[in-house]
Motif scaffolding. Structure first.
Motif, PDB file in Angstrom:
ATOM      1  N   PRO A  62      -7.852  91.889  -8.316  1.00 10.20           N
ATOM      2  CA  PRO A  62      -7.872  93.337  -8.844  1.00 10.20           C
ATOM      3  C   PRO A  62      -6.631  93.283  -9.881  1.00 10.20           C
ATOM      4  O   PRO A  62      -5.645  92.606  -9.887  1.00 10.20           O
ATOM      5  N   GLU A  63      -6.914  94.336 -10.833  1.00  7.23           N
ATOM      6  CA  GLU A  63      -5.831  94.445 -11.892  1.00  7.23           C
ATOM      7  C   GLU A  63      -4.573  94.922 -11.316  1.00  7.23           C
ATOM      8  O   GLU A  63      -3.571  94.570 -11.995  1.00  7.23           O
ATOM      9  N   LYS A  64      -4.360  95.872 -10.486  1.00  6.27           N
ATOM     10  CA  LYS A  64      -3.240  96.418 -10.113  1.00  6.27           C
ATOM     11  C   LYS A  64      -2.916  95.662  -8.793  1.00  6.27           C
ATOM     12  O   LYS A  64      -3.408  95.792  -7.667  1.00  6.27           O
ATOM     13  N   ILE A  65      -1.849  94.846  -8.832  1.00  6.72           N
ATOM     14  CA  ILE A  65      -1.332  93.987  -7.679  1.00  6.72           C
ATOM     15  C   ILE A  65       0.269  94.526  -7.517  1.00  6.72           C
ATOM     16  O   ILE A  65       0.786  94.626  -8.668  1.00  6.72           O
ATOM     17  N   PRO A  66       0.789  94.306  -6.515  1.00  6.87           N
ATOM     18  CA  PRO A  66       2.226  94.736  -6.473  1.00  6.87           C
ATOM     19  C   PRO A  66       2.778  93.204  -6.885  1.00  6.87           C
ATOM     20  O   PRO A  66       3.168  92.352  -6.056  1.00  6.87           O
ATOM     21  N   GLU A  67       3.194  93.055  -8.411  1.00 10.89           N
ATOM     22  CA  GLU A  67       3.874  91.950  -8.770  1.00 10.89           C
ATOM     23  C   GLU A  67       5.334  91.811  -8.472  1.00 10.89           C
ATOM     24  O   GLU A  67       6.211  91.945  -9.592  1.00 10.89           O
ATOM     25  N   ALA A  68       5.925  91.567  -7.458  1.00  6.71           N
ATOM     26  CA  ALA A  68       6.997  91.482  -6.795  1.00  6.71           C
ATOM     27  C   ALA A  68       7.348  90.286  -6.361  1.00  6.71           C
ATOM     28  O   ALA A  68       6.458  89.764  -5.569  1.00  6.71           O
ATOM     29  N   SER A  69       8.378  89.593  -6.990  1.00  8.08           N
ATOM     30  CA  SER A  69       8.982  88.062  -6.362  1.00  8.08           C
ATOM     31  C   SER A  69       9.579  88.245  -5.113  1.00  8.08           C
ATOM     32  O   SER A  69      10.249  88.979  -4.731  1.00  8.08           O
ATOM     33  N   MET A  70       9.592  87.128  -4.264  1.00  7.52           N
ATOM     34  CA  MET A  70      10.163  86.918  -3.154  1.00  7.52           C
ATOM     35  C   MET A  70      11.777  86.487  -3.589  1.00  7.52           C
ATOM     36  O   MET A  70      11.923  85.813  -4.560  1.00  7.52           O
ATOM     37  N   ASN A  71      12.457  86.999  -2.645  1.00  2.97           N
ATOM     38  CA  ASN A  71      13.985  86.328  -2.792  1.00  2.97           C
ATOM     39  C   ASN A  71      14.054  84.838  -2.546  1.00  2.97           C
ATOM     40  O   ASN A  71      13.665  84.317  -1.465  1.00  2.97           O
ATOM     41  N   GLN A  72      14.248  83.978  -3.712  1.00  3.17           N
ATOM     42  CA  GLN A  72      14.044  82.612  -3.480  1.00  3.17           C
ATOM     43  C   GLN A  72      15.146  81.847  -2.835  1.00  3.17           C
ATOM     44  O   GLN A  72      15.130  80.717  -2.356  1.00  3.17           O
ATOM     45  N   ASP A  73      16.372  82.516  -2.589  1.00  2.23           N
ATOM     46  CA  ASP A  73      17.603  82.227  -2.015  1.00  2.23           C
ATOM     47  C   ASP A  73      17.507  82.330  -0.478  1.00  2.23           C
ATOM     48  O   ASP A  73      18.359  81.689   0.311  1.00  2.23           O
ATOM     49  N   CYS A  74      16.569  83.127   0.145  1.00  3.64           N
ATOM     50  CA  CYS A  74      16.474  83.451   1.461  1.00  3.64           C
ATOM     51  C   CYS A  74      15.558  82.397   2.047  1.00  3.64           C
ATOM     52  O   CYS A  74      14.641  82.495   2.522  1.00  3.64           O
ATOM     53  N   SER A  75      16.408  81.156   2.675  1.00  2.00           N
ATOM     54  CA  SER A  75      15.538  79.992   3.094  1.00  2.00           C
ATOM     55  C   SER A  75      14.785  80.335   4.201  1.00  2.00           C
ATOM     56  O   SER A  75      13.796  79.757   4.626  1.00  2.00           O
ATOM     57  N   ASP A  76      15.133  81.205   5.136  1.00  4.63           N
ATOM     58  CA  ASP A  76      14.254  81.178   6.424  1.00  4.63           C
ATOM     59  C   ASP A  76      13.608  82.404   6.210  1.00  4.63           C
ATOM     60  O   ASP A  76      12.945  82.896   7.547  1.00  4.63           O
ATOM     61  N   LEU A  77      13.315  83.083   5.324  1.00  2.00           N
ATOM     62  CA  LEU A  77      12.524  84.402   5.231  1.00  2.00           C
ATOM     63  C   LEU A  77      10.891  83.731   5.315  1.00  2.00           C
ATOM     64  O   LEU A  77      10.153  84.167   6.213  1.00  2.00           O
ATOM     65  N   VAL A  78      10.558  83.003   4.471  1.00  2.00           N
ATOM     66  CA  VAL A  78       9.156  82.645   4.423  1.00  2.00           C
ATOM     67  C   VAL A  78       8.795  81.217   4.175  1.00  2.00           C
ATOM     68  O   VAL A  78       9.224  80.623   3.144  1.00  2.00           O
ATOM     69  N   SER A  79       8.474  80.522   5.031  1.00  2.00           N
ATOM     70  CA  SER A  79       8.278  79.017   5.157  1.00  2.00           C
ATOM     71  C   SER A  79       7.452  78.601   4.317  1.00  2.00           C
ATOM     72  O   SER A  79       7.311  77.489   3.531  1.00  2.00           O
ATOM     73  N   GLY A  80       6.408  79.459   3.842  1.00  2.00           N
ATOM     74  CA  GLY A  80       5.362  79.071   2.884  1.00  2.00           C
ATOM     75  C   GLY A  80       5.818  78.984   1.512  1.00  2.00           C
ATOM     76  O   GLY A  80       4.886  78.507   0.375  1.00  2.00           O
ATOM     77  N   ARG A  81       7.042  79.433   0.995  1.00  3.91           N
ATOM     78  CA  ARG A  81       7.560  79.078  -0.345  1.00  3.91           C
ATOM     79  C   ARG A  81       7.855  77.813  -0.642  1.00  3.91           C
ATOM     80  O   ARG A  81       7.814  77.480  -1.697  1.00  3.91           O
ATOM     81  N   GLY A  82       7.895  77.229   0.589  1.00  7.01           N
ATOM     82  CA  GLY A  82       7.983  75.467   0.202  1.00  7.01           C
ATOM     83  C   GLY A  82       6.685  75.033  -0.357  1.00  7.01           C
ATOM     84  O   GLY A  82       6.478  73.981  -0.761  1.00  7.01           O
ATOM     85  N   TYR A  83       5.568  75.956  -0.242  1.00  7.22           N
ATOM     86  CA  TYR A  83       4.490  75.231  -0.636  1.00  7.22           C
ATOM     87  C   TYR A  83       3.935  76.026  -1.576  1.00  7.22           C
ATOM     88  O   TYR A  83       2.598  76.334  -2.202  1.00  7.22           O
ATOM     89  N   GLY A  84       4.737  76.782  -2.496  1.00  5.60           N
ATOM     90  CA  GLY A  84       4.483  77.231  -3.595  1.00  5.60           C
ATOM     91  C   GLY A  84       4.249  78.779  -3.783  1.00  5.60           C
ATOM     92  O   GLY A  84       3.949  79.464  -4.596  1.00  5.60           O
ATOM     93  N   PHE A  85       4.184  79.446  -2.574  1.00 11.39           N
ATOM     94  CA  PHE A  85       4.501  80.936  -2.432  1.00 11.39           C
ATOM     95  C   PHE A  85       5.504  81.666  -2.943  1.00 11.39           C
ATOM     96  O   PHE A  85       6.671  81.464  -2.300  1.00 11.39           O
ATOM     97  N   THR A  86       5.551  82.451  -4.179  1.00 14.70           N
ATOM     98  CA  THR A  86       6.788  82.794  -4.531  1.00 14.70           C
ATOM     99  C   THR A  86       6.823  84.169  -4.923  1.00 14.70           C
ATOM    100  O   THR A  86       7.685  84.838  -5.198  1.00 14.70           O
ATOM    101  N   TYR A  87       5.382  85.040  -4.933  1.00 19.43           N
ATOM    102  CA  TYR A  87       5.501  86.386  -5.130  1.00 19.43           C
ATOM    103  C   TYR A  87       4.731  87.109  -3.879  1.00 19.43           C
ATOM    104  O   TYR A  87       3.820  86.150  -3.274  1.00 19.43           O
ATOM    105  N   TRP A  88       5.073  87.918  -3.470  1.00 21.59           N
ATOM    106  CA  TRP A  88       4.561  88.580  -2.270  1.00 21.59           C
ATOM    107  C   TRP A  88       3.082  88.783  -2.366  1.00 21.59           C
ATOM    108  O   TRP A  88       2.202  88.608  -1.331  1.00 21.59           O
ATOM    109  N   HIS A  89       2.358  88.986  -3.373  1.00 21.43           N
ATOM    110  CA  HIS A  89       0.980  89.225  -3.498  1.00 21.43           C
ATOM    111  C   HIS A  89       0.312  87.820  -3.093  1.00 21.43           C
ATOM    112  O   HIS A  89      -0.837  87.822  -2.999  1.00 21.43           O
ATOM    113  N   GLU A  90       0.925  86.789  -3.164  1.00 22.47           N
ATOM    114  CA  GLU A  90       0.278  85.270  -2.936  1.00 22.47           C
ATOM    115  C   GLU A  90       0.045  85.191  -1.462  1.00 22.47           C
ATOM    116  O   GLU A  90      -0.612  84.286  -1.094  1.00 22.47           O
ATOM    117  N   LEU A  91       0.655  86.272  -0.692  1.00 23.88           N
ATOM    118  CA  LEU A  91       0.494  86.030   0.724  1.00 23.88           C
ATOM    119  C   LEU A  91      -0.914  86.548   1.149  1.00 23.88           C
ATOM    120  O   LEU A  91      -1.244  86.485   2.292  1.00 23.88           O
TER     121      LEU A  91
END
Length: 911
Positions: free
Chosen positions: A343-372
């Motif tokens: 969709p055109e309107k999405i919450p384009e906000a990035s995850m905190n890249q320094d919080c290593s224990d937050l989302v393990s998926g960031r090691g797989y290239g998930f860096t924005y919340w909408h990518e989840l």
């Protein structure tokens, strides 16, 4: 001036409070925790008990009414009875019981009870229970998500208590709408309106599925596997990253996915029955290609995801049927329906890249919340978020005020937030329960390679109807009585309240990244409510810089700077609290932080040290401590681990201006005198061994904090860390003294266990140790405790110990070897559960089982210090299960007595 002691400073029915608190974690419908997810909430039972007992006078404060200890104890039992009724979940809104509890508060406060503030309100349990007890409730928090949760619980419901709904389909005309039932009915109506509008717009994205008989079924979920291209040049297939091909393990309804390899392509069929194919997952983040069998390095998988070359493949469809749920093979129509555009309107906000224990998926290239979220999930969540504002317009059209429409919008937005927890691509399918495992199974978002995409328009878990049902039941259960006030404020700022009471649950140092985690929900709340609450949702993400936690990644990885930030902030906070509170009412602080830092020969804790330093330096003394069980043993982090199960409630008073100084020696003398009986009481209350060390901090630091200073030999003030180290040393001495109360054979086993665990040692060394304990290797070998062969000795493990009835009877009744009984009980609990352990205890009519329980505390401490988690878990489990074991023993004795009476009756009849 001396003030009357409150009940919480003298005595509490702790086991009852703990039982109700632990039980409450399994209660779902109507419980405030189901309104909106928040982390580390306190049980309502514990919060209610703490607030009430902080206001009600202990009978010893009224010698004119209760001059003797016997009379005081009798009065305490009367108060305990009120408390025990009041904290039961079933009595949460019982007006008669609550009136009785409130009457005691009024009696002890001269009819002038204080307002309550929780400056770290979080999930809102404490201010909610204050309101239930008739207190004016104030809550504040820096986190906008927490602020909205508290508004929904204590601020909005009282405004509309007893008022009828405004929707045209209201069922009761001129009737009585108790508490916030009218508000709940409007949430139901306008939520249904939103669902219908959403179906009109995007219903085509969720088609029904047709079975082999041509019947249509509503889909519950689509099971997907993420994919990467096999790196084998000779293969190159799209390999599924599936952790399992099983769909259901339910007896008689087993189902699985069967991959069918056709050249370099793979298609999937669903079959019923057992014999599911072996999955490609071979370890954590490790997979093999099911086409060529080649093991694929995790580095390749990471690289493919980070380069955005990963894909997804539909494995199966779960659908609703008359007799439950059915599993169907995927088809092209359903694959294509899911592949809608973003969709055109999405919450384009990035995850905190320094919080290593937050989302393990960031090691797989998930860096924005909408990518989840999948594109289809983004579409439905975005559509519903837009419809919140439309629903508010409709509410005003139907006669509701702008303020009322704004209030209803909060709950409608919460419905969407609840859906996000079950409508992301990090939701897995639970093959044992045939259901979903939500995104936040724990306080982080673990990577999920095969996920379940829920149909929000179905009638099953994760759907819109379920989410709105949870919200409505919560609203109906809120007290909605006296008014509440919620502020968006950090705890260090002055909110201008004075002469109040404070009960609070501060952040546990660096345990939980509240702000980072709550971004997951904030981005959707902001989509729904930024028009209604522009001040709260003015930022793209949750404020993090001011959050009072000790997260090194917020300070360029510096633990020292993080510690300093937390230390300074907590000191300022408790100085502020000291200015707020009334002198005649104690302040209560919940805290739980496991001591795990070795400092030479001592154990300490930066988390505890910092919190206690802030409390004491701010001018408080600790007058009481209570370990309250606030976690379920079955929670994800607790299973097979030694995670803390209790929070320590610190009861604090302002330290008298004329408090004395003392010396290190005198401090230790007082500590020795007061700590041992406190530890005996803790063990008698069945505190879990994993919690005992942090529970001992309370009475120990209570001694330390009553003095204005404790002077070291060089004249400097003793630090809190030094005091904690001394308290832990005294805890060690306490257990060492308990060893002396054991039989000589058990003392030998404890020494052997401490030095060698179950490993081998030379016969000569073991023999010297045995003689020193006045026992022998041969005796212990004959008793089935030791192995002694070819000059090597070792303790037998629980698995190896002989469990025959004859040897059990001999060892317990003739020799009384507590070590052996402890091992037998621990093994029986592991293999047969509570019943197995109870059968052993039921056959013993001495104090040996209680001695075995005491030894379990000691063995836990040894295993914990030695880093043997499996051993520590076994002994911790035995102590935790002890009340259930005792209940089962009583049941077995009753059955035996009935059998004997029947036998005697038969003899009399025969005569």
């Amino acid at each position: 001036m001396e003030y009357k002691k409150k009940l919480i400073e003298v005595a509490l029915p702790l086991e009852t409070i703990n039982t109700e608190s632990a039980r409450e974690k399994s209660i779902r419908h109507g419980h405030p925790s189901t309104l909106h997810l928040w982390w580390a909430r306190r049980p309502l039972a514990a919060a209610r008990a703490v607030i009430w007992s902080s206001l009600v006078d202990d009978p010893s404060s009224h010698p004119e009414l209760f001059p003797t200890e016997k009379e005081q104890n009798k009065e305490r039992q009367r108060l305990f009875a009120i408390l025990e009724k009041m904290i039961k979940w079933e009595n949460t809104n019982d007006s008669e019981i609550l009136s009785e509890a409130k009457a005691e508060i009024m009696k002890s406060t001269g009819g002038n009870p204080p307002a309550l503030l929780d400056p770290f309100a979080g999930g809102g349990a404490i201010p909610l229970e204050a309101q239930r007890l008739g207190l004016e409730a104030h809550a504040s928090d820096l986190n906008p998500v927490a602020v909205m949760i508290n508004k929904a619980m204590i601020e909005i419901p009282p405004k509309y208590a007893g008022k009828p709904p405004i929707n045209p389909d209201s069922k009761i005309i001129g009737g009585s709408w108790i508490r916030a039932a009218g508000l709940a009915d409007d949430v139901r109506y306008y939520g249904e309106w939103m669902k219908k509008e959403a179906l009109k717009r995007i219903g085509h994205l969720y088609p029904k599925v047709i079975d082999k008989h041509g019947q249509k079924h509503i889909v519950i979920a689509w099971i997907w596997a993420r994919t990467v291209i096999c790196p084998n040049p000779a293969c190159g297939c799209e390999m599924p990253l599936a952790s399992s091909f099983e769909l259901s393990k339910k007896k008689g309804k087993e189902a699985h996915v069967q991959p069918i390899i056709e050249g370099k392509n793979i298609r999937y069929e669903v079959n019923y029955g057992k014999n599911a194919p072996k999955p490609p997952k071979t370890g954590r983040g490790r997979f093999k290609c099911i086409c060529c069998g080649e093991a694929v390095k995790p580095e390749h998988i990471h690289a493919e995801f980070q380069a955005k070359r990963s894909g997804t493949h539909l494995l199966a469809i779960v659908a609703e049927a008359a007799n439950g749920r059915i599993y169907l093979s995927p088809n092209e129509d359903h694959f294509n329906a899911a592949k809608c555009s973003m969709p055109e309107k999405i919450p384009e906000a990035s995850m905190n890249q320094d919080c290593s224990d937050l989302v393990s998926g960031r090691g797989y290239g998930f860096t924005y919340w909408h990518e989840l979220f999948t594109n289809r999930q983004l579409t439905v969540l975005g559509t519903l978020s837009e419809l919140v504002a439309k629903a508010q317009d409709q509410i005003e059209s139907d006669g509701g005020s702008q303020e009322y429409a704004r209030a209803l919008g909060v709950y409608l937005a919460f419905v969407i937030d609840k859906m996000t927890d079950t409508n992301s691509s990090f939701v897995s399918w639970n093959i044992t329960r045939d259901g979903l495992r939500n995104t936040f199974a724990r306080q982080a978002i673990p990577m999920v390679f095969d996920y379940a995409e829920v149909n929000p328009f179905s009638n099953s878990t994760g759907c819109f109807d379920n989410a709105i049902d949870w919200v409505i039941k919560c609203i109906q259960h809120f007290p909605a009585s006296i008014g509440g006030d919620v502020q968006h404020l950090d705890a260090q700022s002055d909110n201008n309240l004075r002469e109040i009471m404070v009960s609070t649950d501060p952040p546990y140092y660096d345990n939980i990244s509240y702000a980072d985690l709550s971004d997951f929900f904030y981005i959707w709340l902001r989509q729904s409510l930024k028009g209604s609450y522009p001040d709260l949702f003015g930022t793209m993400l949750v404020p993090k810089v001011e959050e009072l936690t000790a997260m090194p990644y917020r300070f360029n990885g510096s633990k020292d700077n993080a510690h300093k930030f937390f230390e300074d902030g907590m000191l300022k906070t408790f100085k502020q609290i000291n200015a707020y509170v009334r002198d005649d009412v104690p302040t209560s602080v919940y805290y739980a932080y496991k001591q795990s830092e070795n400092d030479g020969d001592s154990i300490a804790s930066t988390g505890w040290e910092t919190m206690l330093s802030a409390i004491i330096q701010a001018g408080f003394t600790i007058t009481g401590t209570w370990p309250m069980r606030t976690e379920r043993a079955s929670r994800t982090i607790g299973i097979e681990t030694n995670a803390l199960a209790s929070s320590i409630i610190l009861v604090c008073r302002k330290r008298p201006m004329d408090a004395q100084t003392t010396t290190r020696r005198d401090f230790i003398n007082v500590l020795k005198r007061e700590l041992k009986p406190a530890l005996l009481n803790l063990q008698a209350s069945n505190i879990a061994p994993v919690d005992l060390a942090q529970s001992a901090i309370g009475p120990g630091i209570g001694v330390y904090s009553r003095f204005s200073k404790v002077l070291e030999s060089d004249g400097n003030s003793m630090s809190v860390r030094s005091a904690l180290q001394i308290i832990n040393q005294e805890l060690d001495y306490y257990f060492t003294e308990q060893d002396g109360e054991l039989d000589r054979d058990s003392r030998f086993c404890v020494d052997l266990y401490t030095q060698y665990a179950f490993n081998d040692m030379k016969y000569g060394e073991a023999d010297v140790l045995a003689r020193a304990k006045n026992t022998s290797i041969e005796k212990l070998r004959s008793a089935g405790i030791l192995s002694a062969e070819k000059g090597v000795v070792h303790l037998l493990t629980r698995d190896d110990i002989c469990m025959t009835p004859s040897s059990q009877t001999k060892n317990r009744h003739d020799d009384g070897i507590i070590w052996l009984l402890t091992q037998q009980l621990t093994q029986a609990l592991s293999e047969e559960g509570v019943t197995g352990a109870a059968k052993i205890v039921a056959s013993i009519y001495t104090s040996e089982p209680e001695q075995a329980k005491s030894l379990a505390y000691r063995l836990f401490q040894i295993a914990e210090r030695k880093g043997w988690p499996g051993e520590a878990y076994a002994y911790n489990s035995l102590v935790i299960a002890w009340p259930d074991v005792q209940s089962k023993v009583a049941e077995l004795h009753a059955q035996l007595m009935n059998a004997e009476q029947m036998s005697l009756f038969d003899i009399e009849i025969n005569k």
